[in-house]
Motif scaffolding. Structure first.
Motif, PDB file in Angstrom:
ATOM      1  N   PRO A  86     -15.546  19.047 -17.950  1.00 30.37           N
ATOM      2  CA  PRO A  86     -16.142  17.280 -19.103  1.00 30.37           C
ATOM      3  C   PRO A  86     -15.957  17.422 -20.855  1.00 30.37           C
ATOM      4  O   PRO A  86     -15.532  16.860 -21.019  1.00 30.37           O
ATOM      5  CB  PRO A  86     -17.883  17.310 -19.100  1.00 30.37           C
ATOM      6  CG  PRO A  86     -17.766  19.216 -18.685  1.00 30.37           C
ATOM      7  CD  PRO A  86     -16.463  19.267 -18.019  1.00 30.37           C
ATOM      8  N   LEU A  87     -15.032  18.790 -21.069  1.00 30.92           N
ATOM      9  CA  LEU A  87     -14.337  18.516 -22.312  1.00 30.92           C
ATOM     10  C   LEU A  87     -13.031  18.437 -22.055  1.00 30.92           C
ATOM     11  O   LEU A  87     -12.671  17.567 -23.359  1.00 30.92           O
ATOM     12  CB  LEU A  87     -13.383  19.970 -22.255  1.00 30.92           C
ATOM     13  CG  LEU A  87     -14.498  21.536 -22.405  1.00 30.92           C
ATOM     14  CD1 LEU A  87     -14.548  22.545 -22.844  1.00 30.92           C
ATOM     15  CD2 LEU A  87     -15.812  21.144 -24.411  1.00 30.92           C
ATOM     16  N   PRO A  90     -14.542  13.985 -20.751  1.00 29.83           N
ATOM     17  CA  PRO A  90     -16.474  13.076 -20.647  1.00 29.83           C
ATOM     18  C   PRO A  90     -16.688  12.126 -20.043  1.00 29.83           C
ATOM     19  O   PRO A  90     -15.477  10.887 -20.204  1.00 29.83           O
ATOM     20  CB  PRO A  90     -16.765  13.498 -22.000  1.00 29.83           C
ATOM     21  CG  PRO A  90     -15.433  13.077 -22.728  1.00 29.83           C
ATOM     22  CD  PRO A  90     -14.243  13.444 -21.632  1.00 29.83           C
ATOM     23  N   ALA A 103     -21.891  10.799 -25.313  1.00 28.42           N
ATOM     24  CA  ALA A 103     -21.586  11.804 -24.163  1.00 28.42           C
ATOM     25  C   ALA A 103     -22.001  12.568 -23.253  1.00 28.42           C
ATOM     26  O   ALA A 103     -22.791  13.246 -23.981  1.00 28.42           O
ATOM     27  CB  ALA A 103     -20.029  12.799 -25.406  1.00 28.42           C
ATOM     28  N   ALA A 459     -16.094   4.520 -28.622  1.00 25.73           N
ATOM     29  CA  ALA A 459     -15.610   6.140 -29.352  1.00 25.73           C
ATOM     30  C   ALA A 459     -15.099   7.339 -28.934  1.00 25.73           C
ATOM     31  O   ALA A 459     -14.585   7.520 -29.714  1.00 25.73           O
ATOM     32  CB  ALA A 459     -17.397   5.880 -30.201  1.00 25.73           C
ATOM     33  N   VAL A 460     -15.582   7.115 -27.840  1.00 27.86           N
ATOM     34  CA  VAL A 460     -14.983   8.586 -27.213  1.00 27.86           C
ATOM     35  C   VAL A 460     -14.140   8.379 -26.826  1.00 27.86           C
ATOM     36  O   VAL A 460     -13.708   7.393 -25.676  1.00 27.86           O
ATOM     37  CB  VAL A 460     -16.436   9.394 -26.191  1.00 27.86           C
ATOM     38  CG1 VAL A 460     -16.056  10.283 -25.767  1.00 27.86           C
ATOM     39  CG2 VAL A 460     -17.619   9.242 -27.292  1.00 27.86           C
ATOM     40  N   THR A 461     -12.913   9.581 -26.257  1.00 32.74           N
ATOM     41  CA  THR A 461     -12.404   9.483 -25.311  1.00 32.74           C
ATOM     42  C   THR A 461     -11.940  10.932 -25.005  1.00 32.74           C
ATOM     43  O   THR A 461     -12.225  11.665 -25.089  1.00 32.74           O
ATOM     44  CB  THR A 461     -10.269   9.089 -26.586  1.00 32.74           C
ATOM     45  OG1 THR A 461     -10.805  10.222 -27.938  1.00 32.74           O
ATOM     46  CG2 THR A 461     -10.372   7.614 -27.038  1.00 32.74           C
ATOM     47  N   ASP A 462     -10.577  11.111 -23.969  1.00 28.54           N
ATOM     48  CA  ASP A 462     -10.600  11.735 -23.191  1.00 28.54           C
ATOM     49  C   ASP A 462      -9.337  12.650 -23.464  1.00 28.54           C
ATOM     50  O   ASP A 462      -8.701  12.198 -24.510  1.00 28.54           O
ATOM     51  CB  ASP A 462     -10.645  11.196 -21.704  1.00 28.54           C
ATOM     52  CG  ASP A 462      -8.974  10.718 -21.881  1.00 28.54           C
ATOM     53  OD1 ASP A 462      -8.436  10.768 -21.994  1.00 28.54           O
ATOM     54  OD2 ASP A 462      -8.960   9.428 -20.395  1.00 28.54           O
ATOM     55  N   VAL A 463      -8.198  13.486 -23.032  1.00 27.80           N
ATOM     56  CA  VAL A 463      -7.357  14.733 -23.444  1.00 27.80           C
ATOM     57  C   VAL A 463      -6.116  13.440 -23.516  1.00 27.80           C
ATOM     58  O   VAL A 463      -5.366  13.820 -24.302  1.00 27.80           O
ATOM     59  CB  VAL A 463      -7.344  15.506 -22.393  1.00 27.80           C
ATOM     60  CG1 VAL A 463      -6.840  15.360 -21.482  1.00 27.80           C
ATOM     61  CG2 VAL A 463      -6.100  16.745 -23.225  1.00 27.80           C
TER      62      VAL A 463
ATOM     63  N   LEU B 203      -8.769  17.285 -28.203  1.00 30.95           N
ATOM     64  CA  LEU B 203      -9.787  17.048 -27.387  1.00 30.95           C
ATOM     65  C   LEU B 203     -11.023  16.213 -28.569  1.00 30.95           C
ATOM     66  O   LEU B 203     -11.700  16.143 -28.768  1.00 30.95           O
ATOM     67  CB  LEU B 203     -10.412  17.649 -26.586  1.00 30.95           C
ATOM     68  CG  LEU B 203      -9.674  18.724 -25.714  1.00 30.95           C
ATOM     69  CD1 LEU B 203     -10.644  19.873 -24.760  1.00 30.95           C
ATOM     70  CD2 LEU B 203      -9.690  17.773 -24.908  1.00 30.95           C
ATOM     71  N   GLY B 205     -11.503  13.729 -29.833  1.00 32.20           N
ATOM     72  CA  GLY B 205     -12.166  12.511 -29.469  1.00 32.20           C
ATOM     73  C   GLY B 205     -13.460  12.849 -28.871  1.00 32.20           C
ATOM     74  O   GLY B 205     -14.968  12.269 -27.856  1.00 32.20           O
ATOM     75  N   ASN B 206     -13.640  13.692 -28.622  1.00 30.87           N
ATOM     76  CA  ASN B 206     -14.597  14.256 -27.650  1.00 30.87           C
ATOM     77  C   ASN B 206     -15.783  15.186 -27.957  1.00 30.87           C
ATOM     78  O   ASN B 206     -15.691  16.216 -28.559  1.00 30.87           O
ATOM     79  CB  ASN B 206     -14.492  14.804 -26.295  1.00 30.87           C
ATOM     80  CG  ASN B 206     -15.601  15.259 -25.360  1.00 30.87           C
ATOM     81  OD1 ASN B 206     -16.621  15.600 -24.993  1.00 30.87           O
ATOM     82  ND2 ASN B 206     -14.680  16.121 -24.405  1.00 30.87           N
ATOM     83  N   PRO B 207     -17.401  14.437 -28.407  1.00 24.87           N
ATOM     84  CA  PRO B 207     -18.218  15.234 -28.661  1.00 24.87           C
ATOM     85  C   PRO B 207     -18.550  16.119 -28.016  1.00 24.87           C
ATOM     86  O   PRO B 207     -19.493  17.257 -28.430  1.00 24.87           O
ATOM     87  CB  PRO B 207     -19.549  14.552 -28.759  1.00 24.87           C
ATOM     88  CG  PRO B 207     -18.791  12.833 -28.477  1.00 24.87           C
ATOM     89  CD  PRO B 207     -17.498  13.091 -27.782  1.00 24.87           C
ATOM     90  N   LEU B 208     -18.631  16.608 -27.014  1.00 27.44           N
ATOM     91  CA  LEU B 208     -19.079  17.893 -26.032  1.00 27.44           C
ATOM     92  C   LEU B 208     -18.093  19.696 -26.322  1.00 27.44           C
ATOM     93  O   LEU B 208     -18.377  20.161 -26.246  1.00 27.44           O
ATOM     94  CB  LEU B 208     -18.812  17.410 -24.610  1.00 27.44           C
ATOM     95  CG  LEU B 208     -19.747  16.549 -23.575  1.00 27.44           C
ATOM     96  CD1 LEU B 208     -19.016  16.474 -22.586  1.00 27.44           C
ATOM     97  CD2 LEU B 208     -21.269  16.577 -24.025  1.00 27.44           C
ATOM     98  N   VAL B 209     -16.722  19.474 -27.163  1.00 24.45           N
ATOM     99  CA  VAL B 209     -16.151  19.992 -27.885  1.00 24.45           C
ATOM    100  C   VAL B 209     -16.560  20.722 -29.114  1.00 24.45           C
ATOM    101  O   VAL B 209     -16.265  21.862 -28.918  1.00 24.45           O
ATOM    102  CB  VAL B 209     -14.564  19.451 -27.673  1.00 24.45           C
ATOM    103  CG1 VAL B 209     -14.902  18.632 -29.133  1.00 24.45           C
ATOM    104  CG2 VAL B 209     -13.531  20.450 -27.500  1.00 24.45           C
ATOM    105  N   VAL B 214     -17.789  26.296 -26.445  1.00 23.42           N
ATOM    106  CA  VAL B 214     -17.131  25.954 -26.989  1.00 23.42           C
ATOM    107  C   VAL B 214     -16.774  27.411 -28.205  1.00 23.42           C
ATOM    108  O   VAL B 214     -17.536  27.318 -29.126  1.00 23.42           O
ATOM    109  CB  VAL B 214     -16.840  24.586 -26.910  1.00 23.42           C
ATOM    110  CG1 VAL B 214     -14.985  24.479 -28.218  1.00 23.42           C
ATOM    111  CG2 VAL B 214     -17.361  23.914 -25.671  1.00 23.42           C
TER     112      VAL B 214
END
Lengths: 577, 362
Positions: A86-87, A90, A103, A459-463, B203, B205-209, B214
């Motif tokens: 998920p890092l 997500p 997320a 809004a949210v993007t991946d690696v 990363l 763009g990912n709030p989970l980071v 972490v």
């Protein structure tokens, strides 16, 4: 032809440079399609987002590949080995269009490795019922209405799929019982027995089966694509206990990687490029001309082919359709149905605490269950005459994981335990949440709803810098009522099996690994995305060969049906359909 | 053939064992040193030992100290901590891949020197086998960071003897200790886990980071300092010098709640993860709870006897029935009561008057 490949990131014949078909994803559907296509002399490229953990998968020498999987809880269950991290990738989730999506670390996360989600599964492969393929008609005939649900009949019937079920069972090495004690009285007619006899049953299965039988239910040997005897060059399962959630250390699991994909690779007509994440299809005028991916060096690569098959899972397939048409409605989306009718299985989980130790770290996670709560008549040709809700098959299981157990005590129970004078060590030694815990999991049918859907998160993007899938999903009364109806009966079975106490666990809407819909198949282009063979109505060289084409979700594990449909679709492509 | 064959296993995964006597492999396993300077200082390490000993104490039975939980945590926090392991002039996720890098050909001079200086994996045969094996599926031969232990077998259990369907005395080499290389994106994720979002701009763009699992190194540095400060404020002494009761009092301080969640979770990992990760020394955690750990290639079903028509199981740890010495006594009253409190208000809760143990002789 030179095998094995000595090029990093590539399996198969590296001299292939022109492909008839590109397959996105190496899960059960993609692997099955690859074998059928190569058998018919087509050259195939399979693109896999994750790594390859089968050393020597493309080696024509004697012996099977050596898996880098192991009975290693930390690696597989805590550290995402071969799974969606998920890092990196997500997903976002919301229960209604009116609220913001957040997320979420696990919205049906599946495999990221050669073999896909059919690596970490415990390989349960019941068939769907005959009535599943005409469910909308059957419900209408019974006068049962479910406003808001989008039930439809499948564009094929059970009889048409049956030969493909047989082939899928043979390729996967299915073990089970077709008739007599332990067979499923609600299963539909078979033209062939299972290719392998049933497995050694684990203790928790025998305990719960005793309880179910004493209440008049019909416990079954759960069919599984795991070798119960040496088969197809692979050894028999030794019941190491690390099965559901784990890649197989001795290749006895019939993952597509070691069954169909390996045969495709050894034909010399197939290449697998792994650590390659597909970012978009390149389309023009109703035709796909190429596919773009990011490789392990971070470089963008484009490859062309005559035909393309999506087999990356329903959520990722739909996402790719949207990523490939920025600013537009999505590839092949004239119907407006791309991404819609997303279905999971609503899992109702009955939990029981037992006096004796159940030793979940031995056996295949699930070796038995019962189908009495599926809601169909014996033989599966019709709905149950008493009008009971449509639930699903029930799996018997327990908990095999010590780290998970310990972390559960730490996060859920520590202050309560301290107040009761019970230490963490006491809990680990007595093990109420692992060694003395049994579960029944009902894999209940999810009603299709057009409002349950996948689109791109704003809004949210991946690696890879791409918008992630946004899942909008809420349960229908159809499956919630089934859960409420059958849950207390499952608790009764726990008591009949000898439990101290039992209850219904919180409904887990997203943690299921079963996912279907988003590219529904049908005959009418206005009411479906793909045709009856999985070809996009609007794009004549684009196909889908995974669970995305499912019209309804049944109440049985979906993978055998995914493989059967993929074999059928690939055969159609190979024979000029 | 009821299990993966020894010959084919050696052919692929056990090249090292073919070249190196098993006894020497065992030595190498015990000496898998840290790949670079330890992250935790000696004082911090002692503090982790003392704190984890309060999570799983040593009493009549072993606890976190005997299992080496602090060693597990040290290894977790130390991997990939070289500032610029791949010598490219910047600190990035690629360093994590290169951190223990470069055996044989393909490595940079600086990484080669690192490996030699550390004396890790110094068995020539192991290195050659790693090169041969990983060259097949990774970009370059390299010793990877300690995230994913190898497979398929640890060598703790033997092959089955196909003729007798009983355990043989033939053990596979330990391939768990040959860690699996990370791909490009996996290295990015682990860089974030260890060093936080700033170390992994990919990363953003990912709030989970920004979540709890972490930036572990910083969490430990800050959390351990806070434990020490709390101890000195409350009792005027260093944490390691306090009585166990006072140590537990310190750790219960609400300001430490979020760090203690991390530390307790890692204690569970260090107790019950495979020993190759640095804790669970000699399988002591598994023995403590009567847990089988990894059982391949033997497993729990040794074959199918065509004569009797039955599967052959291990007498000591059978698959389809309880252990021969197990009873039906059940949970202690206080644990049972705790479970009642925990789940008593869950939907469908029922307690049954006459629990029993199917298949257990009274």
């Amino acid at each position: 032809m030179t095998l094995p490949s000595n090029v990093a990131g590539v399996l198969g014949d590296t001299s292939l440079d022109r492909f008839d078909v590109v397959i996105v994803g190496s899960g059960p559907g993609g692997c099955a399609a690859a074998q059928v296509l190569t058998q018919n002399d087509l050259n195939v490229l399979v693109l896999e987002a994750g790594n390859n953990y089968f050393v020597g998968l493309d080696d024509p020498g004697e012996g099977m590949p050596v898996p880098l999987f192991g009975s290693d809880e930390l690696k597989l269950s805590e550290r995402y080995f071969g799974k969606q991290d998920p890092l990196l990738e997500p997903r976002t989730f919301r229960a209604a269009e009116s609220v913001a999506a957040l997320a979420n670390p696990d919205v049906n996360n599946l495999g990221r490795a050669v073999g896909g989600a059919w690596l970490h599964a415990d390989m349960k492969i019941p068939r769907f019922n005959a009535v599943d393929f005409r469910l909308a008609s059957a419900l209408a005939e019974a006068g049962r209405e479910f406003p808001g649900a989008s039930f439809a009949d499948w564009p094929l019937d059970y009889a048409e799929l049956e030969p493909w079920y047989v082939l899928a069972e043979q390729l996967s090495g299915a073990a089970g019982t077709a008739s007599g004690p332990g067979s499923d009285p609600f299963a539909s007619a078979r033209s062939e027995p299972y290719p392998l006899p049933p497995h050694n049953r684990m203790y928790v299965d025998l305990v719960l089966a005793n309880g179910a039988a004493s209440l008049g239910y019909h416990p079954i040997v759960y069919p599984a694509a795991i070798n119960s005897r040496p088969y197809d060059g692979r050894p028999a399962c030794v019941n190491c206990g690390f099965c559901s959630g784990y890649g197989c250390p001795n290749n006895s699991k019939g993952s597509g990687a070691v069954t169909t994909l390996r045969k495709a690779l050894l034909s010399g007509r197939c290449q697998v490029r792994y650590n390659c994440f597909v970012t978009r299809l390149i389309a023009a005028g109703g035709t796909v001309t190429g596919v773009e991916y990011v490789d392990d060096a971070g470089d963008h690569v484009t490859v062309s082919a005559d035909r393309f098959i999506l087999a990356a899972s329903p959520i990722e397939d739909a996402r790719l359709c949207f990523l490939s048409d920025p600013g537009g409605p999505g590839l092949g989306n004239g119907s407006g149905l791309v991404g819609r009718n997303l279905m999971f299985h609503l899992q109702t989980i009955a939990v029981g605490f037992f006096r004796q130790r159940l030793h979940g770290e031995r056996g295949q996670s699930v070796t038995g269950g019962y189908s009495d709560f599926r809601g169909v008549a014996p033989g599966g040709e019709a709905l149950a005459a008493d009008g009971r809700p449509l639930g699903g098959i029930i799996e018997f299981g327990t908990n095999s994981e010590a780290i998970f157990e310990g972390k559960t005590y730490v996060t859920e129970l520590l202050s309560l335990a301290q107040q009761a004078g019970v230490s963490l060590k006491d809990l680990m030694l007595e093990s109420p949440l692992r060694d003395r815990l049994a579960v029944q999991i009902m894999q209940a049918e999810d009603a299709p709803q057009t409002s349950n859907r996948v689109d791109l998160d704003p809004a949210v993007t991946d690696v890879y810098g791409l918008p992630v899938p946004r899942v909008t999903y809420a349960n229908h009364a159809f499956e919630l009522e089934a859960s409420q109806h059958y849950g207390p009966l499952m608790v009764d079975v726990m008591g009949a099996a000898g439990a101290h106490m039992a209850f219904i666990g919180p409904l887990d809407r997203l943690g299921t690994r079963h996912v279907m819909g988003t590219l529904r198949m049908g005959s009418e282009p206005s009411a479906s995305v793909c045709d009856p063979f999985g070809r996009f109505h609007e794009i004549d060289n684009l196909y889908c060969a995974d669970g995305a084409v499912f019209v309804t979700s049944s109440g049985y594990n979906p993978t055998l049906t995914i493989i059967a449909l993929a074999l059928r679709a690939a055969n159609r492509i190979a024979t000029g359909g | 053939m009821t299990a993966i064959g020894r010959r084919q296993f050696l052919q692929w995964a056990g090249v090292a064992a073919a070249a190196v006597p098993v006894a020497r492999l065992a030595t190498a396993q015990e000496s898998t040193e840290l790949a670079s300077a330890p992250f935790l200082s000696p004082d911090e390490y002692d503090l982790v030992r003392a704190a984890t000993a309060r999570v799983i104490p040593s009493d009549a039975t072993p606890g976190a100290l005997e299992a080496g939980v602090a060693d597990y945590i040290q290894r977790l926090l130390t991997m990939g901590s070289s500032a610029d392991a791949n010598c490219d002039g910047r600190r990035s996720a690629a360093d994590l891949i290169a951190e223990t890098a470069a055996v044989a050909t393909g490595g940079s001079a600086c990484a080669d020197a690192d490996v030699a200086a550390r004396g890790v994996f110094d068995e020539a045969g192991v290195l050659a086998a790693l090169s041969a094996m990983f060259a097949r599926f990774s970009q370059s031969p390299r010793v990877p960071p300690l995230v994913f232990a190898g497979g398929p077998f640890s060598g703790r259990e033997p092959f089955v003897d196909a003729a007798t369907m009983q355990p043989s005395d033939d053990f596979p080499p330990n391939s768990f200790r040959r860690f699996v290389p990370l791909n490009r994106v996996q290295a990015i994720a682990w860089k974030a886990r260890l060093d936080g979002p700033d170390a992994a701009p990919e990363l953003a763009g990912n709030p989970l980071v920004s979540g709890p699992q972490v930036n572990l190194r910083q969490q430990y540095r800050t959390g351990l300092a806070l434990i020490e400060a709390t101890s000195r404020t409350a009792f005027g002494e260093a944490f390691v010098d306090l009585t166990p009761a006072r140590q537990s009092q310190v750790l219960a301080n609400p300001s430490l709640a979020s760090f203690m969640r991390v530390l307790r979770g890692h204690t569970m990992e260090g107790m019950f993860a495979a020993p190759e990760y640095g804790g669970n020394r000699d399988g002591i955690g598994w023995q403590l709870i009567g847990y089988g750990g990894d059982s391949q290639p033997l497993g729990y079903t040794l074959g199918f006897d065509e004569q009797t028509g039955e599967y052959v199981e291990r007498a000591d740890r059978p698959n389809s029935r309880p252990n021969p010495d197990e009873d039906c006594v059940g949970l202690s009253p206080r644990v049972l009561n705790l479970m009642r409190i925990l789940v008593g208000n869950q939907p469908g809760f029922r307690e049954f008057a006459a629990p029993f143990c199917f298949g257990v002789e009274p």
